[in-house]
Design an enzyme around this catalytic site. Structure first.
Site, mmCIF file in Angstrom:
data_model
loop_
_atom_site.group_PDB
_atom_site.id
_atom_site.type_symbol
_atom_site.label_atom_id
_atom_site.label_comp_id
_atom_site.label_asym_id
_atom_site.label_seq_id
_atom_site.Cartn_x
_atom_site.Cartn_y
_atom_site.Cartn_z
ATOM 1 N N ARG A 237 0.781 -1.088 -0.432
ATOM 2 C CA ARG A 237 0.134 -0.176 0.122
ATOM 3 C C ARG A 237 0.739 1.098 -0.469
ATOM 4 O O ARG A 237 0.577 1.719 -0.712
ATOM 5 C CB ARG A 237 -1.142 0.092 1.414
ATOM 6 C CG ARG A 237 -2.490 -0.889 0.760
ATOM 7 C CD ARG A 237 -3.425 -0.780 2.355
ATOM 8 N NE ARG A 237 -2.620 -1.266 3.630
ATOM 9 C CZ ARG A 237 -2.821 -2.553 3.649
ATOM 10 N NH1 ARG A 237 -3.600 -3.125 3.158
ATOM 11 N NH2 ARG A 237 -2.704 -2.816 4.714
ATOM 12 N N PHE A 253 -10.773 -4.407 -5.835
ATOM 13 C CA PHE A 253 -10.829 -5.991 -4.339
ATOM 14 C C PHE A 253 -10.686 -4.934 -3.397
ATOM 15 O O PHE A 253 -9.718 -5.092 -2.666
ATOM 16 C CB PHE A 253 -9.912 -7.042 -4.896
ATOM 17 C CG PHE A 253 -10.330 -7.674 -5.731
ATOM 18 C CD1 PHE A 253 -11.042 -8.262 -5.772
ATOM 19 C CD2 PHE A 253 -9.100 -7.298 -7.626
ATOM 20 C CE1 PHE A 253 -11.680 -9.503 -7.059
ATOM 21 C CE2 PHE A 253 -9.950 -8.101 -7.981
ATOM 22 C CZ PHE A 253 -10.998 -8.774 -8.116
ATOM 23 N N ASP A 275 -15.909 -3.563 -4.438
ATOM 24 C CA ASP A 275 -15.307 -3.827 -3.975
ATOM 25 C C ASP A 275 -16.911 -4.410 -3.989
ATOM 26 O O ASP A 275 -17.911 -3.960 -3.844
ATOM 27 C CB ASP A 275 -15.779 -3.676 -2.258
ATOM 28 C CG ASP A 275 -14.868 -5.066 -1.690
ATOM 29 O OD1 ASP A 275 -13.245 -5.406 -1.803
ATOM 30 O OD2 ASP A 275 -15.292 -6.028 -1.721
ATOM 31 N N ASP A 327 -6.197 -6.411 -5.993
ATOM 32 C CA ASP A 327 -5.585 -7.015 -5.081
ATOM 33 C C ASP A 327 -6.297 -8.045 -5.101
ATOM 34 O O ASP A 327 -7.408 -8.183 -3.380
ATOM 35 C CB ASP A 327 -5.570 -6.362 -3.809
ATOM 36 C CG ASP A 327 -4.945 -6.927 -2.612
ATOM 37 O OD1 ASP A 327 -4.127 -8.824 -2.317
ATOM 38 O OD2 ASP A 327 -4.796 -6.720 -1.502
ATOM 39 N N CYS A 367 -1.809 -13.513 -3.660
ATOM 40 C CA CYS A 367 -2.070 -14.553 -2.292
ATOM 41 C C CYS A 367 -2.325 -16.026 -2.319
ATOM 42 O O CYS A 367 -2.289 -15.915 -1.566
ATOM 43 C CB CYS A 367 -2.781 -13.248 -1.197
ATOM 44 S SG CYS A 367 -4.897 -13.590 -1.622
#
Ligand code: SAH
Length: 423
Positions: A237, A253, A275, A327, A367
């Protein structure tokens, strides 16, 4: 622990008899000792010689022995899981009693002391599971309130002492709580429960305010994702902020707005936060107000949408952005889902690449532990090829420094990020 543990263990070396005192023993299959000797913390069920091992309770500390009967160390037993034992101590002399576990907690917090005292943030992961020698234990510190997840049988069995150790050794700690709603608990035969249970100290407020590189963020420790916030993306970030000045930013996201808040604080021209979760966006809006006041609407907008669809809508409308953040949640839970996940990553990255203005930045992340950094690069290269665009790698990120990876536990690395500059 002193030599006492060894003496105590030796005193019941009669083996496999019932009714004896001391720890039960788990005997490994011949040839399967290698990973323990390399100090890898997981022992899979197939490596256990069941006929020559004792039946232990969920979470019980067992003596781990080679096929020849040599004591290799101590682990926590999990009868329901494929990972049958998680090693707590590779030193036969160091039995993992309460003092041992408290010591591990203290050491883990001590390793973050500079971060905790540094003032750059007041939200830090203070225990990162296997990589900090505490398998299945995650503890995140949010401005004095610690939220834990216990995701292995051994962690569950020791949670009261772990919470006590955190409360006693973490500077500025006002509470230690547990979130037991994470799905992986089921694989360990542990139940799931919604909400927050306070284990030590006071009841945390409904939203805990933290700060990160000058940005203020509200964290829902009861219902937010994970323990409330994605601390692992802190460095990414901040890196995104450094690229954002003067740019039209699309943050996909966005969860509670993190990347977009940093971008706006660093002088982005405008930020669109997308989102699918209305709850996450409600907090994202409050975060915008907290940082930029009521007038934030000029610089930031929010869209409750599925990113896969939203990107296509932008494409059809001919929209362009100077910076896009991708993300997404974990697409691959296991190795068997890698191919499908790779298609998902390629799809969103290809769409985003087409929406970038010349010189634009794509900050893209995965991730999924099962997607290696090399594979992620390959997916991005294929997406660029299909998008018929050239990119430079401008920066790379990993999970933040408070999410370390033990050298003997490469599985601990799961988050990777690439900042691509469109030519
Ligand atoms: N970037 C965030 C963390 C993102 S976590 C941060 O720095 O804090 C992933 C987010 O993706 C979650 O908020 C989840 O609600 C959202 N999400 C999952 N699937 C989605 C979809 N198909 N479209 C849009 N958002 C989605």
């Amino acid at each position: 622990m002193t030599g006492g543990a060894l003496v105590w263990y030796n005193s019941r070396m009669g083996k496999n008899g019932s009714g004896r005192s001391g720890a039960k023993a788990v005997r490994l299959v011949k040839g399967r000792e290698k990973s323990v000797l390399r100090r890898h913390p997981w022992i899979f069920s197939g490596a256990v010689d069941a006929a020559r091992s004792d039946a232990a309770e969920s979470g019980e500390v067992v003596a781990v022995e080679s096929s020849g009967g040599a004591l290799l160390g101590w682990g926590a037993f999990s009868p329901a899981s494929q990972i049958r034992v998680r090693m707590l101590s590779f030193d036969p002399q160091a039995f993992p009693d309460e003092a041992f576990v408290a010591g591990r907690v203290r050491d883990s917090i001590d390793r973050r002391s500079a971060m905790l005292a540094g003032g750059r943030t007041d939200a830090v992961r203070i225990v990162n599971a296997e990589s900090d020698g505490l398998p299945g234990v995650v503890a995140d510190f949010y401005a004095g309130h610690v939220v834990c997840q216990f995701t292995s049988a051994g962690a569950e069995a020791r949670k009261a002492e772990i919470a006590r150790a955190i409360f006693g050794s973490c500077p500025g700690c006002r509470s230690v709580s547990e979130r037991a709603d994470v799905d992986v608990r089921r694989k360990e035969g542990l139940g799931c429960r919604e909400g927050l249970s306070v284990l030590e100290g006071e009841e945390p407020p409904p939203l805990v305010e933290i700060h990160e590189g000058g940005v203020r963020i509200l964290v829902d420790v009861r219902k937010g994702h994970k323990t409330g916030f994605y601390l692992d993306q802190r460095e990414a970030r901040e890196a995104a902020g450094a690229f954002a000045k003067g740019r039209e930013v699309l943050n996909c996201f966005c969860y509670t707005g993190g990347f977009g808040l940093h971008a706006a604080a660093c002088g982005a021209k405008h930020v669109t936060q997308v989102d699918v979760s209305a709850d996450a966006l409600a907090i994202a809006r409050r975060n915008a107000e907290l940082n930029f006041g009521g007038g934030f609407a000029d610089m930031m907008e929010f869209a409750e949408a599925d990113v896969f669809k939203y990107l296509r809508t932008c494409r059809d409308a001919g929209r362009k952005f100077d910076m896009i953040v991708l993300d997404p949640p974990k697409f691959a839970e296991t190795k068997s889902q890698v191919m499908k996940a790779a298609r998902g990553y390629k799809d969103i990255n290809l769409l985003a690449m087409k929406l970038l203005a010349p010189g634009g930045i794509l900050a893209t992340f995965s991730c999924s532990g099962a997607i290696t950094p090399e594979l992620f690069d390959k997916i991005l290269a294929e997406a660029a090829e299909d998008a018929r665009r050239d990119f430079q790698i401008a920066a790379r990120t990993r999970q933040a420094e408070d999410h370390p990876v033990a050298l003997s536990f490469p599985e601990g690395l799961y988050l990777k990020g690439v900042f691509l500059r469109a030519l």
